[in-house]
Write a protein that holds these residues in place. Structure first.
Motif, PDB file in Angstrom:
ATOM      1  N   PHE A   1      -6.127   3.204  -5.791  1.00 36.24           N
ATOM      2  CA  PHE A   1      -5.905   2.369  -3.937  1.00 36.24           C
ATOM      3  C   PHE A   1      -7.445   1.622  -3.727  1.00 36.24           C
ATOM      4  N   ASP A   2      -8.262   1.777  -4.472  1.00 36.75           N
ATOM      5  CA  ASP A   2     -10.448   1.816  -4.245  1.00 36.75           C
ATOM      6  C   ASP A   2     -10.095  -0.042  -4.661  1.00 36.75           C
TER       7      ASP A   2
ATOM      8  N   PRO B   1      -4.503  12.256  -8.161  1.00 37.63           N
ATOM      9  CA  PRO B   1      -5.190  11.891  -6.892  1.00 37.63           C
ATOM     10  C   PRO B   1      -5.635  11.500  -7.095  1.00 37.63           C
TER      11      PRO B   1
ATOM     12  N   LYS C   1      -5.138   7.920  -8.601  1.00 35.20           N
ATOM     13  CA  LYS C   1      -4.565   7.260  -7.238  1.00 35.20           C
ATOM     14  C   LYS C   1      -5.511   6.831  -6.808  1.00 35.20           C
ATOM     15  N   SER C   2      -6.375   7.754  -6.272  1.00 37.10           N
ATOM     16  CA  SER C   2      -8.238   6.984  -5.633  1.00 37.10           C
ATOM     17  C   SER C   2      -8.076   6.066  -6.067  1.00 37.10           C
TER      18      SER C   2
ATOM     19  N   PHE D   1       0.752  -1.424  -0.474  1.00 36.49           N
ATOM     20  CA  PHE D   1      -0.255   0.050   0.165  1.00 36.49           C
ATOM     21  C   PHE D   1       0.848   1.322  -0.334  1.00 36.49           C
TER      22      PHE D   1
ATOM     23  N   ASN E   1       0.491   3.422  -3.433  1.00 37.20           N
ATOM     24  CA  ASN E   1       0.580   4.843  -3.217  1.00 37.20           C
ATOM     25  C   ASN E   1       1.664   6.536  -3.845  1.00 37.20           C
ATOM     26  N   GLN E   2       2.242   5.555  -4.202  1.00 38.93           N
ATOM     27  CA  GLN E   2       3.347   6.555  -4.738  1.00 38.93           C
ATOM     28  C   GLN E   2       3.943   6.998  -6.385  1.00 38.93           C
TER      29      GLN E   2
ATOM     30  N   SER F   1      -7.493  -2.496  -2.858  1.00 34.83           N
ATOM     31  CA  SER F   1      -7.556  -2.866  -1.306  1.00 34.83           C
ATOM     32  C   SER F   1      -9.040  -3.691  -1.862  1.00 34.83           C
TER      33      SER F   1
END
Lengths: 276, 276
Positions: free
Chosen positions: B131-132, B124, B127-128, B114, B118-119, B135
């Motif tokens: 991430f969604d 953004p 990236k979100s 993680f 995120n890097q 995860s």
């Protein structure tokens, strides 16, 4: 909302997170929905209130922190690590669900923490900052836990032990303290709050060590006397009880002074009550 | 860049991720830097090339996927779960570093995944979305692994087993296949690519089952014959070898047809080579 009302609503929200259709989800729910004090979520709530964060932004970070914290407890309690059969006043996850399911339940809660954090209804830039600090903080917690295991049975310097506490216990508190600054975009407070969280974590861990030395299982809610039995170098073992108490008091005072300088008054009141 | 050059550079980047100052980081590095085939990172690279993603965006998702995949292998191999002493042609993490460090090394690689994701130097919003999906996908992998454990020794329906494969193996491939669409903001392709990844994962798992039935340790790089020894319901055990092969062939053909319809030609070439 008072703290009791917040914890009640938090527990309701967490109950709805896990659908329990598989055994691992039952194990996750068992550990998550036990009678934890929810200190970290309450801290988040109070910091956010002190800093003026709108309420709907608080829940997801608060749940994420509690999910991750519970995951780390499940793995810590395993026979392969701390071998603690009792947690939050009842049998540990692996005692009820077996070691295999407890390993996977810890993994599951860890991963769910990231799912939940990403559903915070914040703007993408704030979310990315939350994610960045959460992923780094949780990684530090893990390294701290592993240092704890690695140090067991070894002679360690007080500075090594404090560094381990900063990671193992401080890093997640740093995230809690920093959330308000991220969500309010008061980034000039960020570093100070991360440091306060870290120092608070060291204090918190020493208080936990002191309970392990002098507490009773039924009051503490977990097996006591484990540190000595496992040969763990702790601040209490190295400094002795009285000096460790004095050291902890100084840390605590420094946390309070810094929180007061930022006018985080609800947090200060909570920490004063927590100490008693 | 050809695939060999990509894997070499990926391995160099991953070597620099972990500083090895603690024992758990040594355990993480041991498992991560073994001779894995890096199929998932290569898939990500080819999909991104086919879709025109700029190269600097590829590395972090590719490393995140490999970090998480390695973490899941470490936990799977533990004596408390699949009890596999051999992985990627050498002793498993717990054999070398002990069960405690292997549990924590798996956690560490999961959390580092993680941090690394995120890097990613993306905007953004992308990236979100990354991430969604990451995860959720990793959570599904975990639930799939836990279903695998829960099913062991039980009579299970073929549909239950396929659902378990979709999660355990398909979910991470879904993330790999979807990355290009997210980074190029071609969200109309997203659902289709997630489904392709899931189907590909089921094919991949059946091929793995077939190796477990008929392969030799030294060729496969891990202990074979484990599924039967553990009493695991697999597609091969339920359908028989020949019918499982036919079923897998059909899945494979459907994946290729869909990838061709999206003109993902480098991916198609890679999958054709992979099958041989």
């Amino acid at each position: 909302m008072n703290n009791e009302g917040f914890v009640k609503k938090l527990n309701e929200k967490m109950t709805r997170l896990i659908n329990k259709s598989t055994m691992v989800e039952q194990a996750m729910a068992y550990s998550l929905l036990s009678a934890g004090k929810r200190i970290r979520p309450v801290l988040i709530k109070l910091i956010c209130e002190d800093m003026g964060v709108q309420e709907d932004l608080i829940w997801n970070p608060a749940m994420a922190v509690e999910l991750f914290h519970t995951a780390s407890l499940i793995h810590d309690d395993l026979p392969q690590i701390d071998d603690s059969p009792l947690r939050r006043g009842r049998p540990s996850c692996h005692v009820v669900f077996g070691n295999d399911m407890a390993i996977l339940a810890g993994d599951g809660l860890m991963l769910m923490a990231f799912c939940v954090l990403n559903q915070t209804p914040a703007d993408p830039v704030s979310k990315s900052m939350l994610f960045d600090l959460f992923s780094k903080s949780t990684y530090d917690v893990l390294i701290g836990e592993a240092m704890d295991v690695e140090f067991t049975g070894k002679e360690k310097d007080i500075n090594d032990v404090i560094e381990m506490y900063r990671k193992k216990t401080g890093a997640l508190f740093s995230f809690c303290f920093a959330i308000g600054a991220i969500l309010m975009k008061k980034l000039e407070y960020l570093e100070k709050l991360i440091n306060v969280g870290s120092t608070f974590g060291v204090w918190f861990q020493i208080v936990d060590d002191l309970k392990d030395v002098s507490g009773k299982d039924e009051n503490v809610g977990k097996t006591t006397g484990r540190d000595k039995a496992l040969g763990k170098p702790t601040v209490v073992n190295i400094m002795g009880i009285q000096e460790a108490k004095n050291f902890a008091d100084n840390l605590y005072e420094s946390v309070i002074v810094q929180l007061k300088s930022l006018s985080l008054n609800k947090v200060v009141d909570f920490l004063c009550a927590l100490r008693e």
